[in-house]
Scaffold this motif. Structure first.
Motif, PDB file in Angstrom:
ATOM      1  N   ASN A  17      30.846  42.610  43.263  1.00  0.00           N
ATOM      2  CA  ASN A  17      30.348  42.834  41.897  1.00  0.00           C
ATOM      3  C   ASN A  17      28.865  42.495  41.789  1.00  0.00           C
ATOM      4  OD1 ASN A  17      32.835  43.711  40.968  1.00  0.00           O
ATOM      5  ND2 ASN A  17      33.446  41.704  40.221  1.00  0.00           N
TER       6      ASN A  17
ATOM      7  N   SER B 288      31.068  28.734  45.527  1.00  0.00           N
ATOM      8  CA  SER B 288      32.020  29.532  46.303  1.00  0.00           C
ATOM      9  C   SER B 288      32.220  30.858  45.590  1.00  0.00           C
ATOM     10  CB  SER B 288      33.361  28.812  46.413  1.00  0.00           C
ATOM     11  OG  SER B 288      33.201  27.601  47.103  1.00  0.00           O
ATOM     12  N   LEU B 289      32.126  31.945  46.340  1.00  0.00           N
ATOM     13  CA  LEU B 289      32.295  33.283  45.775  1.00  0.00           C
ATOM     14  C   LEU B 289      33.369  34.033  46.538  1.00  0.00           C
ATOM     15  CD1 LEU B 289      28.510  34.212  45.480  1.00  0.00           C
ATOM     16  CD2 LEU B 289      30.032  33.612  43.600  1.00  0.00           C
ATOM     17  N   SER B 290      34.198  34.770  45.799  1.00  0.00           N
ATOM     18  CA  SER B 290      35.227  35.593  46.433  1.00  0.00           C
ATOM     19  C   SER B 290      34.592  36.893  46.916  1.00  0.00           C
ATOM     20  CB  SER B 290      36.343  35.904  45.428  1.00  0.00           C
ATOM     21  OG  SER B 290      35.851  36.792  44.427  1.00  0.00           O
ATOM     22  N   GLN B 291      35.309  37.631  47.700  1.00  0.00           N
ATOM     23  CA  GLN B 291      34.838  38.946  48.153  1.00  0.00           C
ATOM     24  C   GLN B 291      34.563  39.851  46.951  1.00  0.00           C
ATOM     25  OE1 GLN B 291      34.219  40.113  51.339  1.00  0.00           O
ATOM     26  NE2 GLN B 291      34.497  38.011  52.036  1.00  0.00           N
ATOM     27  N   THR B 292      35.427  39.773  45.943  1.00  0.00           N
ATOM     28  CA  THR B 292      35.248  40.578  44.726  1.00  0.00           C
ATOM     29  C   THR B 292      33.997  40.160  43.980  1.00  0.00           C
ATOM     30  OG1 THR B 292      37.639  40.886  44.543  1.00  0.00           O
ATOM     31  CG2 THR B 292      36.342  41.275  42.548  1.00  0.00           C
ATOM     32  N   ASP B 293      33.762  38.848  43.866  1.00  0.00           N
ATOM     33  CA  ASP B 293      32.548  38.352  43.221  1.00  0.00           C
ATOM     34  C   ASP B 293      31.307  38.906  43.916  1.00  0.00           C
ATOM     35  OD1 ASP B 293      34.000  36.725  41.425  1.00  0.00           O
ATOM     36  OD2 ASP B 293      33.888  34.981  42.770  1.00  0.00           O
TER      37      ASP B 293
END
Length: 144
Positions: free
Chosen positions: A116, A108-113
Motif C-alpha cells: 500500500n 513493523s510493517l506487513s507485506q500488505t502495508d
C-alpha cells in the motif's frame, strides 16, 4: 478527520485507550488490572486517567451496579491518524520525509502495508516537487 476537534491525548491516556480499544469496552476493574500489570500503576492513577478521558469526550461510561463499563467514543485508527498528522504539522516540511523514513525503519510493517505504501508513493511521485519548501522561520532557517 474529526476526532473530537483534535483532542490532545497524553502518553498515559493513550495507554488507557489502548486497553479499551483492544477490548471494545472494559470495566474499570479490567482497565485497572491491565494497567497495573503493564505499567505498574495504582488504581487511583488509572481512575484519574479514565476521568480525564471522559471529560475530553474520548470515553463514555455506563454504570453497572457499583462498576462502570467504558466505551471508546473515538475510533482508534482515526485517533492515530489525527495525532500523527498533528505531529507532522509541527515539523519542518523539508525534514518530514527523513522522519517518515526513520519511522518506516522503526515500525513493523506487513507485506500488505508495504504494498500500500509503495502504491501511494508511486502515485505521489507523479506530482511531487523536486524540493519541498521550508516552512520554518523566514529569516532564521538552517534547513537548506
Amino acid at each position: 478527520m474529526e476526532v473530537k476537534a483534535q483532542m490532545e491525548i497524553s502518553d498515559a491516556e493513550w495507554e488507557v485507550m489502548r486497553v479499551i480499544w483492544t477490548l471494545g469496552s472494559a470495566t474499570s476493574h479490567t482497565v485497572i488490572e491491565a494497567l497495573s500489570e503493564k505499567m505498574g500503576w495504582k488504581a487511583a492513577t488509572t481512575k484519574t486517567l479514565l476521568g480525564r478521558l471522559m471529560k475530553k469526550g474520548a470515553l463514555t461510561a455506563k454504570k453497572n451496579g457499583r462498576a462502570f463499563t467504558y466505551f471508546p467514543e473515538i475510533p482508534e485508527q482515526e485517533a492515530m491518524d489525527v495525532a500523527t498528522i498533528s505531529l507532522f504539522d509541527h515539523l519542518c516540511q523539508m525534514r518530514a520525509g527523513a522522519t517518515l523514513t526513520a519511522l518506516a525503519k522503526h515500525v513493523s510493517l506487513s507485506q500488505t502495508d508495504i504494498a500500500n505504501l509503495q502504491k501511494l508513493l508511486t502515485e505521489k511521485a507523479k506530482t511531487a516537487p523536486e524540493k519541498v519548501s521550508c516552512n520554518c522561520l523566514l529569516d532564521d532557517c538552517h534547513c537548506q
